[in-house]
Structures are given as C-alpha cells and as structure tokens.
Design a protein around this motif. Sequence first.
Motif, mmCIF file in Angstrom:
data_model
loop_
_atom_site.group_PDB
_atom_site.id
_atom_site.type_symbol
_atom_site.label_atom_id
_atom_site.label_comp_id
_atom_site.label_asym_id
_atom_site.label_seq_id
_atom_site.Cartn_x
_atom_site.Cartn_y
_atom_site.Cartn_z
ATOM 1 N N GLU A 1 -4.532 7.278 5.227
ATOM 2 C CA GLU A 1 -4.912 8.479 5.987
ATOM 3 C C GLU A 1 -5.850 9.370 5.182
ATOM 4 O O GLU A 1 -6.832 9.900 5.709
ATOM 5 C CB GLU A 1 -3.670 9.310 6.376
ATOM 6 N N LEU A 2 -5.523 9.535 3.893
ATOM 7 C CA LEU A 2 -6.359 10.385 3.048
ATOM 8 C C LEU A 2 -7.773 9.820 2.948
ATOM 9 O O LEU A 2 -8.761 10.543 3.038
ATOM 10 C CB LEU A 2 -5.743 10.528 1.656
ATOM 11 N N ILE B 1 -6.210 13.667 -5.381
ATOM 12 C CA ILE B 1 -6.757 13.271 -4.084
ATOM 13 C C ILE B 1 -6.413 14.310 -3.026
ATOM 14 O O ILE B 1 -7.272 14.727 -2.248
ATOM 15 C CB ILE B 1 -6.230 11.883 -3.667
ATOM 16 N N VAL B 2 -5.157 14.747 -3.017
ATOM 17 C CA VAL B 2 -4.744 15.773 -2.048
ATOM 18 C C VAL B 2 -5.618 17.016 -2.209
ATOM 19 O O VAL B 2 -6.050 17.639 -1.242
ATOM 20 C CB VAL B 2 -3.249 16.120 -2.231
ATOM 21 N N ASN B 3 -5.920 17.353 -3.449
ATOM 22 C CA ASN B 3 -6.757 18.507 -3.738
ATOM 23 C C ASN B 3 -8.208 18.282 -3.354
ATOM 24 O O ASN B 3 -8.897 19.197 -2.873
ATOM 25 C CB ASN B 3 -6.664 18.791 -5.242
ATOM 26 N N GLU C 1 0.844 -1.191 0.000
ATOM 27 C CA GLU C 1 0.000 0.000 0.000
ATOM 28 C C GLU C 1 0.886 1.251 0.000
ATOM 29 O O GLU C 1 1.852 1.320 0.737
ATOM 30 C CB GLU C 1 -0.869 0.001 1.250
ATOM 31 N N PRO C 2 0.569 2.221 -0.837
ATOM 32 C CA PRO C 2 1.386 3.434 -0.856
ATOM 33 C C PRO C 2 1.298 4.136 0.494
ATOM 34 O O PRO C 2 0.193 4.344 1.003
ATOM 35 C CB PRO C 2 0.746 4.307 -1.929
ATOM 36 N N ASP D 1 5.218 16.015 0.254
ATOM 37 C CA ASP D 1 5.522 15.233 1.459
ATOM 38 C C ASP D 1 5.022 13.792 1.345
ATOM 39 O O ASP D 1 5.638 12.875 1.886
ATOM 40 C CB ASP D 1 4.898 15.906 2.692
ATOM 41 N N ILE D 2 3.887 13.626 0.659
ATOM 42 C CA ILE D 2 3.348 12.272 0.478
ATOM 43 C C ILE D 2 4.152 11.504 -0.574
ATOM 44 O O ILE D 2 4.408 10.306 -0.437
ATOM 45 C CB ILE D 2 1.859 12.347 0.073
#
Lengths: 246, 351, 96
Positions: free
Chosen positions: B16-17, B173-175, B10-11, B270-271
């Motif tokens: 967490e996201l 996803i971060v966005n 898993e990345p 960072d991810i």
Amino acid sequence: MNADHHYVLRLGDDALIAAQRLIQWCTRAPALEEDVALANIALDQLGQARALLTMAGELEGRGRDEDALAYERAESEFGNVLLVELANGDFAFSVAKMLFFGAYQNLLYQELSASAEPTLAGIAAKAVKETAYHVEHAALWTVRLGDGTEESHRRMRSAVDEVWPYTHELFTGDEVTEAASIAVRPESLRPAWSELVDEVLTDATLRRPEDGWAPTGGRTGAHTEDFGYLIGELQVLHRAHPGARW
Amino acid sequence: MRHNGYSAPEPPGAAELLAEVEATAKDGLDRGRAPLGPGEHTEDELLAHFEAVVAADEKIEPRDWMPDAYRRSLVRQLSQHAHSEVVGMQPEGNWLTRAPSLKRKAILLAKVQDEAGHGLYLYSAVETLGVDRESLFQALHEGRQKYLSFINYPTPTWADAGALAWLTDGAAIVNQVPLCRSSYGPYARAMVRVCKEESFHHRQGFDALHVLSRGTKAQKRMAQDAVNRWWGPALAMFGPPHEQSTHSEQSMRWRIKRYTNDELRQRFVDICVPQAEVLGLTLPDPALAWNGERGHYDFTPPDFDELRRVVAGDGPCNRQRVGNRRRAHEEGAWVREAAVAHAAKRREGVR
Amino acid sequence: MSETSEWPLWEVFVRAKRGLGHLHAGSLHAADSRMALHHARDLYTRRGEGVSIWVVPAAAVAASSPDERDAFFDPAADKVYRHPAFFQLPKGAEHL
C-alpha cells in the motif's frame, strides 16, 4: 589433484578478499561520490567471488557451497594472491592495489570468456565489463594523485613502489595452472598488463618501479600476518553459530 | 544488486505504501496556473502567489520567489535528511565485514551504498536552494545541524542490523511517503526515488529477522533482543509530540511536511503490529492493544526526555558517529585537493 | 576546509534509451568532467547499458527567469538556475 577446482577456487578467493578490503572503505572514503564508487566495485568483486566459489564447490563435488568455502576454511586453505590481502593503507595505496589487480583481472577474464567451459565463460564475460570499469576508475585516480599536488604525488609514488613487489605473484604459474584444463597461463597476461600499467604510470608522472623482491606464497596458503585478522573478522559470526541459516 | 529470493512473506502494509509513492509521482504537476506576469511585484503579491501555488498542491521550483522562512525551513529539513542518510550508513556499516553469509553481505553492502546515494540526491536538492554542500558538512561536524536520533544507538549484534532496517526504514517510509507530495519540487522528486529504494531496504530487514526468528534458539534470542532495543528509538524517530515541536506548524502550512509527528507515529505502530506477528517476534510494550473505538493500536509513547538528550548530543554514539564523518572528511582532503590541482593543470578548471 | 579541496557542482542529464531525450537526473560534485561522468554512471544509472549521460558544470547552465512564458521572456537571462541569493548558514545557531 582436482586442478580445475583449485584454479577456480583461487580466482574466487582473489575476488572475495579484494571485496573485503574495499568494503573497509565504506563510510570512510574521501568523498561521498567515491564511497558509492568503491561500494559498487566491492559489490562487483563480491558477485564474482560468489559465482566462482559456487562453481569451485561444484567442481569439488563434496557438497560445499559458497558460504562453506568462504566461512569454514582455515587461512592456509585460501589461495588468493598476497596483493589483495594487503591492508588498505591510505587512499593512494588502495588505488595502486586496485589498478594493478584490476588490470590483471580484466585481462584474465577476457581470456576466460573464451573458455570451452560454459559456466566459467559466462562468469568471465560479465566480469570483463565490470573490471573494465574498475581499471578505468583506478587509472583516473592514479593519474589525478600522481599528477595532482606534491603531497598526492609523494603518496602515490610510495604506494606504487610498495605494492609493486606483490604484482609478480599475479603472473607466476605453478602446478595448478599447468594442470588445470580451464586455466589461463598467468605468465601470458604479463605483457599486456605491463603495457597498460606503463601507460597509466606515465600519464600520472610516475616511474615504473624496478623489479626486485617478488614475494609469493598466497597461492599455496602462506599468507601475511594481516590475513589472519581479515579472515578472523570475516568468519567470526558465521563460526559462532555452526549450522545456522542466515 | 536486487535480490529476489526472499524467504519471508511480503510484510503486511508494504504494498500500500509503495502504491502511494507511485500515485504521488503523477501528481503535483502544473495545472496551468497563470503566472504573475512581467514587471516588479510587491512582497504581498509575491507571497500571495506563492501561497496559492502551495495551497493548490503545486510545486515550488528553485527559481521561484519564496519567503525567507520557507527557504530556511527547507534547508533545515533537507539538510537533516541528507545528513541522516550519510551518517546512517554507520550503524549497519558496522556489520559489513562480518556478515554471516555472502548473500547477506551483498545485500547489506547494496543497502549501505544506496544510503550514500540517497544522501547525494538530498544534498543536490539542498544545493538548489543556494547552499553550498561544504558548509552543510561543516555544520554537521560542528553539531549545528542534526540527523535522525536513532543513528546514535549502537548495533552490537547482527540482529541489530536487521531490526534497524525493519523498524527504522519502516518508520522512514511512513515519514517519507507523504514527503513525495512536498511543496518543494526537488525535494518531492528526490523523495519518490528514495522511497522506491527504501522499500527494498525495509523488505531486506524484515527478511533477515524472519530467518533469525525461525532459526536456532540463539538466533531467535538475538532477534528478540534487538527488537527490544530498537522499538523505542524507532518510535522516537517521529520527533516530539506536535504541540512540543517548534517547527512543525509552519512546515505544515507550507506543505514541506504533510502530517503531524503524532499521526505518522500512529500510522507506523498500526503497520508494525501485524508485521511483528508475521515475524514471530513481540514488540516490547505491554500497553500495545487494539482500540476498537479509535480504530488504532494504543501504545506507550517513547521517552521524549531521552530523545531530547540524544538530540542534544548525549546519546551512546553521537560523538563516535560525528567524529567518523569529520575524520573521513579531513583525512580525504588531500585526495580532493589533488583532483582539483590536476584539473587546473590540465586546464579543465571550471568555476 | 580549504577552498582548494572543494569540487565544483555538475548537473547530470541522462537519456535512458533511444528515442527519449536527456532528462535532468540531479547533480554531483567532481573536480573534472571525466570524474563527473564516471561518478554519474554510478549514481544515476548504476551502470546500465546503452545509456547516454551528459554532465554540465552548474555554473555554465543559463536559465530563464521564473513566471515568464512565451512573449514575456526577459532578454537578460540569468546565469544560474538555482536560487539567486547565496545562503549562509549562521554560525552558532542550533537546530538550524
């Protein structure tokens, strides 16, 4: 001759090539909703192809898996019918292919789901439901295009006329279908197929074409010129990296 | 089609996201705020009520009064998002017919189909604001509305499809996770659905690259080459720095957008660093280094001049991507017309 | 694009399983109800079994006005639950 292996391999090839043609509509469908629908149908066909090719490999017993069969055979070793390899043409042409082929597949899988061979029966049971949807989709469109505008009627009529000759191969038996213990005799599917297709064409205000020219050859590896390009594209990357895992 | 046979681990950071997405789905529900009450209200009263709802992290729904500028901002942001999903089908769509294994073919097809579906969810959301979908298509085809810049780059190799999924879906996803808390109800709800599906896409890209980086020399080279080309466009996805961003300030006050471009870009970097390590691939930035004081990775910002040029229409693939959409739409007109004509004939006409 | 190629909007409601009610899932464009149902299955249920779908032309949905509850319902309920003012995208405006 390992007739069972050849029989299952053909069914897998039918589904694989049908999927490849449907995939070519991705990003180009007449509406976004239709892009989703066609991709769904392509995914179903691809799933059937994978299951059938895997089973064919096991029946062969030479250690070939779905990818070895899909990517490492030459054109003349593919046993799909000519109908599924025809270029997509306009949307009406693709709808005609989908209707005629889907109706055949659905009837075929209904028979195969009663097979004494459990793996095949399992694959077929799932595929019956999927292909019922494909036929419904194609029928809805055949009717809307056939009984829509003048232009759509003209295009749908041409499409039906041009695809029709290729439907005969679907119901043509040969040594493989005679010898394979698990085969459904394709000729036996024709009456039910005819009835369904007639109903849809009538509702679509389209004439059932006359039977005449009936090209065959796909089942024995004698394919169209278009097929060379289709297989070339399908296999090119895999062949460029022999032995690689993906 | 959901594939569970991942070969890669898993990345790091992905779980967490996804947990954040699940949490937001429960939030934003009405806390019993008193309605305005019947009768006429002044513009000031309406605005005050609107701002109170937004400030309390509650949702604005389609029939609520909203400032014109809020509505315009939403239309712009949602349209751009919807267009990005649809036009974004093309870079990966380029590899559907040539996917090197049947498993990868099926995975890629499912992903591209999902993107069409996401476009549809998002167009649905824009339409709640009273805009007609057809006019949005026209705006896209005429270049008046935009889509994410990375889509204007080519995918010359198979590894590009994987790198694009890992990096740009990762950035998306971060966005998008914060957008699950967007003040506009239909947008927030669409985002929750989209985010869950996109985490599957991201995982698939990561998995595809993982296999390549552990494969033959040629495969590894292909993977590293693709990452080298996609890192910049992925970073640029977060848009210009906050002070150069024309719409950000207003969008943030109204909680259409929850974080600045720079905050999101930093989070993405960072991810990505630990994920790149797991992949065994390097990110093409010599300045990339952990900064203990800041608690973040230092990195070279993307080329914002290039971003401007690409957004303005001069990227490698803009004309091709938009042209494909316009052509598909125009060539499909006779089909759509036929369906309309048929419905009218069978006396189904609903207008 | 000609108006005769535009498909009207439909709202989609899905009941995921017995015991639940139909929930609004989203919307789509289709020329008639059979196509709307057919597409809704693809889009909102991925053809899951045992699922019930309703499709309703968006124009047929009547909505109550916002910010009114219980005793304060306005007797003249509006026709459409989307934003009442139609939004025109200005031509020639960039980055809208």
